[in-house]
Write a protein that holds these residues in place. Sequence first.
Motif: not given
Length: 297
Positions: A95-98, A115-135
Motif C-alpha cells: 500500500y505505502d510503496p504504491v 490516491h489513497m483509494i487508487l493505491a488500495a484498489l490496486l493492491t487489493g486486486a493484485l493480492a486477492i488474484t494471488i490468494a484466490n485459491p486459499t479463499d
Amino acid sequence: MSDPNQISFAVSFLCSAFAACFAEFCTIPLDTAKVRLQLQKKAGVDDGVGLPKYKGMLSTIKTIAREEGISALWKGIVPGLHRQCLYGGLRIGLYDPVKTFLVGSAFVGEVPIYHMILAALLTGALAITIANPTDLVKVRLQSEGHLPSGVPRRYSGAIDAYLTILRQEGIGALWTGLGPNIARNAIINAAELASYDKVKRTILKIPGFMDNVYTHLLAGLGAGLFAVFIGSPVDVVKSRMMGDSTYKSTFDCFLKTLLNEGFLAFYKGFLPNFGRVGAWNVIMFLTFEQAKRFLRG
C-alpha cells in the motif's frame, strides 16, 4: 546496504501478514456465521424450505457449536491463515510503496484521498488474484455444515480440499469467483486502508490525540464500518459463487439473488459481517502498528 524501500516493504509485509493471521484466528467464528447466513436462501426459494435455520450472529454460532461442535466454528482456519499470509501481507505491505509511486517520490504533504483509494484498489486486486485459491478453499470448508443431513462431506481438510478441487475440477476451478472476489477485495481494501489512513490522520489533528492504541482503535472501527457498508453486496455474491456451484456466472448469481430474494439479500449476515470486519480491523491494525514499532525499534 539494502534498498530502504525494500526494507520498508519487507517490514510492512511481515507485520501485516502476522497481524492479519492473528486477527483471522480471533474472528473466524464470526466469519463462519456470516458465510452460513449468506448461503442460506429465503424460505420458499429452495424446495420445501421452511423457517430459516440461522437467525442471527449469536444464534448461528450457537447452532453451529451445538450441532457440529465448537471446532466447526474454526473450519477453514488453515486456508484462512494461508490467505492472510498472502493477501494480508501483500495488500498492506504494498500500500505505502504504491501510494508513493502514484504521487511521486518527491511529493511533500498529505497524500490526496483519491490516491489513497487508487493505491488500495490496486493492491487489493493484485493480492486477492494471488490468494484466490486459499479463499475458495476457506469458503468451501466453512460451508460444509450447510450441506443436508446425511450428505457426505466433500473434504477432510484444507490440503485435501486443494487436491480434490485440482483433481475433480481442474486448476482453473481454484480461481472460481475471482471476478466478484477482485471486486469485493479491491473495494473493501480501499474502504479499509484509505479510510483507516484518512481517519487516523484526521484524529491526529485533534488536540490531545496521539499516535497510540486509542487512535488505532477508533480508526480501525471506522475502517471496518465503512468497509462493510460498501462491500457487503459483493461479499454475498462472492460467498454464494464459491459455496454453491449452481450459479453459472457472477451476473447469474447477482440476478437470481435479486429476483428471488430482493435487494436486502445482499446485506444478509450484515451484523456478523460488521462484527467480524469491525473486530478484525481493530485487532489487525492494533497488532500491525505494534508489530511495526517493535521491528523498527
